[in-house]
Write a protein that holds these residues in place. Structure first.
Motif, PDB file in Angstrom:
ATOM      1  N   LYS A   1       0.816  -1.231   0.000  1.00 19.29           N
ATOM      2  CA  LYS A   1       0.000   0.000   0.000  1.00 19.29           C
ATOM      3  C   LYS A   1       0.839   1.264   0.000  1.00 19.29           C
ATOM      4  O   LYS A   1       0.422   2.297  -0.523  1.00 19.29           O
ATOM      5  N   ASP A   2       2.025   1.187   0.591  1.00 13.34           N
ATOM      6  CA  ASP A   2       2.866   2.378   0.703  1.00 13.34           C
ATOM      7  C   ASP A   2       3.645   2.683  -0.579  1.00 13.34           C
ATOM      8  O   ASP A   2       4.379   3.668  -0.637  1.00 13.34           O
ATOM      9  N   TYR A   3       3.482   1.846  -1.592  1.00 16.83           N
ATOM     10  CA  TYR A   3       4.251   2.025  -2.832  1.00 16.83           C
ATOM     11  C   TYR A   3       3.388   2.130  -4.086  1.00 16.83           C
ATOM     12  O   TYR A   3       3.911   2.157  -5.187  1.00 16.83           O
ATOM     13  N   VAL A   4       2.066   2.186  -3.904  1.00 20.51           N
ATOM     14  CA  VAL A   4       1.181   2.329  -5.064  1.00 20.51           C
ATOM     15  C   VAL A   4       0.671   3.765  -5.112  1.00 20.51           C
ATOM     16  O   VAL A   4      -0.029   4.208  -4.209  1.00 20.51           O
ATOM     17  N   LEU A   5       1.061   4.493  -6.156  1.00 13.51           N
ATOM     18  CA  LEU A   5       0.683   5.899  -6.278  1.00 13.51           C
ATOM     19  C   LEU A   5      -0.573   6.087  -7.115  1.00 13.51           C
ATOM     20  O   LEU A   5      -1.275   7.085  -6.981  1.00 13.51           O
ATOM     21  N   GLY A   6      -0.816   5.147  -7.995  1.00 18.10           N
ATOM     22  CA  GLY A   6      -1.976   5.304  -8.870  1.00 18.10           C
ATOM     23  C   GLY A   6      -2.323   3.983  -9.512  1.00 18.10           C
ATOM     24  O   GLY A   6      -1.481   3.085  -9.624  1.00 18.10           O
ATOM     25  N   LEU A   7      -3.577   3.859  -9.929  1.00 20.64           N
ATOM     26  CA  LEU A   7      -4.028   2.612 -10.545  1.00 20.64           C
ATOM     27  C   LEU A   7      -4.922   2.900 -11.745  1.00 20.64           C
ATOM     28  O   LEU A   7      -5.603   3.918 -11.803  1.00 20.64           O
ATOM     29  N   GLU A   8      -4.904   1.953 -12.683  1.00 17.92           N
ATOM     30  CA  GLU A   8      -5.942   1.892 -13.697  1.00 17.92           C
ATOM     31  C   GLU A   8      -6.701   0.603 -13.402  1.00 17.92           C
ATOM     32  O   GLU A   8      -6.083  -0.436 -13.153  1.00 17.92           O
TER      33      GLU A   8
ATOM     34  N   MET B   1       3.105  12.532  -5.459  1.00 21.61           N
ATOM     35  CA  MET B   1       3.398  12.224  -4.068  1.00 21.61           C
ATOM     36  C   MET B   1       2.209  12.628  -3.194  1.00 21.61           C
ATOM     37  O   MET B   1       2.072  12.146  -2.074  1.00 21.61           O
ATOM     38  N   LYS B   2       1.382  13.514  -3.698  1.00 17.35           N
ATOM     39  CA  LYS B   2       0.222  13.988  -2.944  1.00 17.35           C
ATOM     40  C   LYS B   2      -0.969  14.101  -3.881  1.00 17.35           C
ATOM     41  O   LYS B   2      -0.849  14.640  -4.970  1.00 17.35           O
ATOM     42  N   ASP B   3      -2.110  13.627  -3.429  1.00 17.75           N
ATOM     43  CA  ASP B   3      -3.338  13.766  -4.206  1.00 17.75           C
ATOM     44  C   ASP B   3      -4.493  13.552  -3.254  1.00 17.75           C
ATOM     45  O   ASP B   3      -4.609  12.490  -2.639  1.00 17.75           O
ATOM     46  N   VAL B   4      -5.335  14.547  -3.066  1.00 13.95           N
ATOM     47  CA  VAL B   4      -6.485  14.394  -2.178  1.00 13.95           C
ATOM     48  C   VAL B   4      -7.790  14.709  -2.902  1.00 13.95           C
ATOM     49  O   VAL B   4      -8.737  15.226  -2.314  1.00 13.95           O
ATOM     50  N   ALA B   5      -7.831  14.382  -4.192  1.00 11.12           N
ATOM     51  CA  ALA B   5      -9.032  14.659  -4.992  1.00 11.12           C
ATOM     52  C   ALA B   5     -10.093  13.589  -4.727  1.00 11.12           C
ATOM     53  O   ALA B   5     -10.160  12.582  -5.408  1.00 11.12           O
ATOM     54  N   GLY B   6     -10.910  13.814  -3.720  1.00 13.04           N
ATOM     55  CA  GLY B   6     -11.987  12.877  -3.387  1.00 13.04           C
ATOM     56  C   GLY B   6     -11.489  11.694  -2.583  1.00 13.04           C
ATOM     57  O   GLY B   6     -10.364  11.692  -2.089  1.00 13.04           O
ATOM     58  N   TYR B   7     -12.353  10.685  -2.427  1.00 12.14           N
ATOM     59  CA  TYR B   7     -12.006   9.514  -1.612  1.00 12.14           C
ATOM     60  C   TYR B   7     -10.809   8.786  -2.201  1.00 12.14           C
ATOM     61  O   TYR B   7     -10.578   8.807  -3.409  1.00 12.14           O
ATOM     62  N   ASP B   8     -10.071   8.098  -1.329  1.00  9.74           N
ATOM     63  CA  ASP B   8      -8.838   7.436  -1.738  1.00  9.74           C
ATOM     64  C   ASP B   8      -9.156   6.089  -2.407  1.00  9.74           C
ATOM     65  O   ASP B   8      -9.058   5.033  -1.790  1.00  9.74           O
ATOM     66  N   LEU B   9      -9.541   6.146  -3.668  1.00  9.40           N
ATOM     67  CA  LEU B   9      -9.915   4.915  -4.382  1.00  9.40           C
ATOM     68  C   LEU B   9      -8.701   4.017  -4.603  1.00  9.40           C
ATOM     69  O   LEU B   9      -8.832   2.794  -4.647  1.00  9.40           O
ATOM     70  N   THR B  10      -7.517   4.627  -4.754  1.00  8.71           N
ATOM     71  CA  THR B  10      -6.301   3.807  -4.903  1.00  8.71           C
ATOM     72  C   THR B  10      -6.186   2.851  -3.718  1.00  8.71           C
ATOM     73  O   THR B  10      -6.035   1.642  -3.898  1.00  8.71           O
ATOM     74  N   LYS B  11      -6.280   3.408  -2.509  1.00  6.65           N
ATOM     75  CA  LYS B  11      -6.137   2.578  -1.312  1.00  6.65           C
ATOM     76  C   LYS B  11      -7.318   1.608  -1.157  1.00  6.65           C
ATOM     77  O   LYS B  11      -7.174   0.546  -0.571  1.00  6.65           O
ATOM     78  N   LEU B  12      -8.461   1.998  -1.680  1.00  9.16           N
ATOM     79  CA  LEU B  12      -9.626   1.101  -1.586  1.00  9.16           C
ATOM     80  C   LEU B  12      -9.442  -0.114  -2.493  1.00  9.16           C
ATOM     81  O   LEU B  12      -9.846  -1.228  -2.139  1.00  9.16           O
TER      82      LEU B  12
ATOM     83  N   VAL C   1     -11.004  -5.034 -11.801  1.00  5.19           N
ATOM     84  CA  VAL C   1      -9.790  -5.702 -12.268  1.00  5.19           C
ATOM     85  C   VAL C   1      -8.708  -4.636 -12.446  1.00  5.19           C
ATOM     86  O   VAL C   1      -8.885  -3.685 -13.204  1.00  5.19           O
ATOM     87  N   ILE C   2      -7.620  -4.781 -11.713  1.00  5.76           N
ATOM     88  CA  ILE C   2      -6.511  -3.824 -11.825  1.00  5.76           C
ATOM     89  C   ILE C   2      -5.758  -4.111 -13.122  1.00  5.76           C
ATOM     90  O   ILE C   2      -5.356  -5.254 -13.375  1.00  5.76           O
ATOM     91  N   THR C   3      -5.568  -3.098 -13.960  1.00  2.00           N
ATOM     92  CA  THR C   3      -4.918  -3.310 -15.250  1.00  2.00           C
ATOM     93  C   THR C   3      -3.598  -2.558 -15.401  1.00  2.00           C
ATOM     94  O   THR C   3      -2.855  -2.791 -16.349  1.00  2.00           O
ATOM     95  N   GLU C   4      -3.322  -1.648 -14.473  1.00  2.00           N
ATOM     96  CA  GLU C   4      -2.058  -0.903 -14.548  1.00  2.00           C
ATOM     97  C   GLU C   4      -1.799  -0.278 -13.185  1.00  2.00           C
ATOM     98  O   GLU C   4      -2.738   0.083 -12.476  1.00  2.00           O
ATOM     99  N   ALA C   5      -0.512  -0.142 -12.840  1.00  2.00           N
ATOM    100  CA  ALA C   5      -0.176   0.460 -11.551  1.00  2.00           C
ATOM    101  C   ALA C   5       1.023   1.380 -11.689  1.00  2.00           C
ATOM    102  O   ALA C   5       1.973   1.076 -12.413  1.00  2.00           O
ATOM    103  N   ILE C   6       0.950   2.520 -11.016  1.00  2.00           N
ATOM    104  CA  ILE C   6       2.101   3.418 -10.907  1.00  2.00           C
ATOM    105  C   ILE C   6       2.697   3.195  -9.525  1.00  2.00           C
ATOM    106  O   ILE C   6       2.033   3.394  -8.511  1.00  2.00           O
ATOM    107  N   LEU C   7       3.946   2.742  -9.496  1.00  2.00           N
ATOM    108  CA  LEU C   7       4.592   2.375  -8.241  1.00  2.00           C
ATOM    109  C   LEU C   7       5.685   3.364  -7.878  1.00  2.00           C
ATOM    110  O   LEU C   7       6.352   3.920  -8.747  1.00  2.00           O
TER     111      LEU C   7
END
Lengths: 453, 453
Positions: B143-150, B166-177, B187-193
């Motif tokens: 969780k501490d290394y995923v910055l974004g997801l598709e 490094m920072k993004d607070v645009a609405g609920y944290d769907l990445t962490k969800l 289905v996760i298809t891409e990740a920014i680590l």
């Protein structure tokens, strides 16, 4: 419960310029059980609720735009426990951030999140907004220090997530969902926070640049050299001028940008990193590099950055501090773009911020009474958000969506994303009483892509 | 699409013992667009979907208990980009974890999450389960290394969260969800680590104890001394015996516990920390402390821990590796409790794990064919979960809920919590096609509090 005018007026606004709306009543709960009882009544009667701490947010997040009740958490401000074996603290939401920071420092521990508002802000507010600060680059933001939460749902049910646990994967991450939920899902009544060992040494330096691109290249070079400074801040020329006039620091006014850099940790490491950074600054054509010889001098250098908002606020009656975040490699492009947009709309925008995070704070100094100018400022910011997204950024890095950014949320997360978020909101709050009117706008702003050629 | 028996059988089970269920078909998408098209069809026809990587999970998370389609992400295994300015990597979910770790290491960078299954596991699976590993204490987990997801929603819509930010607070944290959602939402298809600078130096040591309490006190003392080691693992006596027999390490078999400790970072810091830890171990009555003189020796010491699962698996036909996490100050109590419970139910349970995280892996060696014994094993684990929660812990620290822990989820998060989680699931997946039967049990297990007096 206070229904007198003074309490209502005091809680009709927050740190955001130009927004005000009277609540019908203000309430100060003293315990989780009281919050639960209050929530049941409000939910039954469909009465809007805005829960808040000190209201230092800059997105209109705690303005009670639909009236109802403002719940102020200041009475629930206790540090319930510091657990030295587990390095955790259990606290109530109304606790002042700085009081907490200093308390754990006395115990030889460290709570890194340091939002600029920390002298006034509360831990609960920091969690609701996922506050960042100057140390975000190396230490992360509030989300990285919350291990567990107690929260009261609109139904009055009390929910507990996480714990004094470094690892917990029992179901969806509700802890992280509550963080940055801006009071739209539940009222946070308790938090378990992670503490870390404090750095034993710190060093501060300023690097000044005749052109912005060199300053931005320095930021990228530092990161690309595998050095993660504790702080890596930027001030652009308009900000330098204002800050210098305010604080009398004798800064060279012909510089296009100043970088404020701090490294902390073990002495050998700090010395080595500061030396490497010094070399990188010179290599990237810094006109002048100053390393603070002692704490006194470090504080003076920090003043330049810490006083930016205050200095800007003196210039004109209204100060609008914005929050645009881009990948850190895009800092230079973004600052150039901001200045171009400001010029085009004939408004004054000074930019400073957390360069290492790519988190910039373009700040307009204006006058709320000048309707025509305010329209130009709003048009400029709309273009700035658009430019941020075009560079792979986001509409808000640490200030939140609240009221101000709600028309732009869809620009970042798309229609499907907003739909999912609204769905999540309804699961927690089917009657829509939790901070209504925030995060989700009635209609998304139409995105006009500006041709920059 | 493969409907042949071989592919169906191959994907009817995962890393979890004693679970198997045939899917109706197996599909290997090659792109996000393909995933989107497949999802639309499955959703329209209400066909269950289990998306998976290598299926190394230990919670029955990828067993297709309701049949339907298994979607294997192995074809989508590319590293799309490593961005050296922003220290990020953009990857597809089917990428092998170890391949990725070694790839970024070659570039002089570091991706810390190191689940024990990393030689086989995929990044997508790591994200779905929020995989931990031996470095979790100092570096955190996936969780501490995923910055974004598709991700592709059941509707076929494609959603993008976060970014190279490094920072993004645009609405609920769907990445962490999405992280640790176990394939139940999308289905996760891409990740920014996020990548970090690698530590330049590392040192490894073993400390052996004649009693468990001393080993546990050492763990607490290290943390309380403000030292956060990179690795801080524990093996109990039954595990020591099995590992030594397997790997021929010449470990002293009369020890009640061994701690494996690693520190990494700058050489001076590492030396100083290892010296301090050495002193703490002796102070806490370690019978023997060995610091590895070189990499070769360090590897030999690490073998003791890394081979624990393999060694245990040789003992009897069925190995059930569990995952109980408590506040790290409760490690000793928990191990004592596990041994007491094992004895009471006359089953063999060896315990090892991430002591610094409070994350223990009590492991039963048994025989699935012996129905009577399996019932005793299950009863023992049920009591272990109960004991974990009584100590302020959680039912799973890094393995996930899946099928195995679903009856116990309510014990951790309560009825209101499970209700909220089910509501969230429905927002994403109104037709209930995403990994059905996982995370949420038809009925929660009745919690029987055992009297320990």
């Amino acid at each position: 419960m206070h229904e007198d005018n003074q309490a209502r007026v005091t809680h009709s606004y927050d740190g955001t310029a130009m927004l005000q709306s009277l609540p019908d009543a203000v309430i100060y709960p003293g315990s989780t059980e009281e919050v639960s009882r209050i929530m049941k009544v409000l939910n039954q009667h469909r009465i809007p609720l805005v829960s808040r701490g000190s209201g230092t947010n800059l997105c209109g997040g705690t303005v009670p735009v639909q009236g109802g009740v403002v719940m102020v958490m200041h009475r629930m401000n206790r540090i319930l426990e510091v657990d030295l074996d587990n390095l955790t603290a259990t606290v109530q939401p109304g606790l002042n951030t700085k009081v907490f920071n200093e308390y754990v420092e006395e115990l030889g521990l460290f709570y890194p999140p340091d939002p600029s508002s920390m002298a006034i802000s509360t831990i609960g507010g920091n969690i609701a907004e996922c506050s960042g600060g100057l140390r975000g680059l190396k230490y992360g933001t509030t989300k990285d220090y919350v291990l567990g939460l107690e929260a009261v749902l609109p139904s009055g049910e009390i929910i507990r997530t996480g714990g004094k646990l470094m690892k917990d994967v029992a179901g969806y991450d509700l802890t992280k969902l509550f963080i940055r939920s801006e009071g739209t899902l539940a009222v946070i009544t308790e938090a378990i926070l992670r503490l870390v060992p404090p750095p034993v040494h710190k060093k501060t330096m300023l690097a000044m640049y005749r052109d912005l691109a060199s300053a931005a290249r320095t930021v990228s070079s530092i990161i690309a050299s595998r050095i993660i400074p504790a702080t890596l801040e930027i001030l652009d020329n308009p900000t330098i001028r204002v800050v210098d006039e305010f604080a009398g620091l004798g800064l060279p006014l012909d510089m296009e940008a100043i970088l404020l850099i701090e490294q902390d940790g073990d002495p050998e490491l700090v010395e080595r990193d500061i030396e490497s950074i010094h070399r990188i600054c010179i290599g990237q054509k810094a006109a002048q590099v100053t390393v603070a010889a002692n704490d006194e001098e470090a504080k003076r250098l920090l003043t330049a950055r810490r006083s930016a908002f205050t200095a800007l606020a003196r210039l004109r009656p209204t100060t609008i501090l914005e929050d645009a975040t881009v990948p850190r490699s895009k800092i230079a492009e973004m600052v150039v773009e901001i200045n171009r947009i400001a010029k085009r709309h004939n408004v004054t925008i000074c930019t400073f911020g957390h360069a290492g995070d790519g988190n910039l704070h373009p700040t307009a100094t204006t006058d709320a009474r000048d309707k025509e100018e305010i329209i130009r400022v709003e048009e400029a910011f709309e273009e700035i958000f658009e430019a941020t997204l075009a560079l792979g950024g986001t509409i808000t890095g640490e200030h939140g969506v609240g009221l101000l950014k709600s028309p732009y949320l869809e620009w970042k997360i798309g229609e499907a994303g907003v739909g999912i978020m609204k769905g999540i909101k309804e699961v927690f709050d089917p009657n829509g009483i939790m901070n209504p009117g925030k995060m989700f706008a009635k209609a998304a702003r139409r995105r006009v892509v500006i041709n920059r050629a």
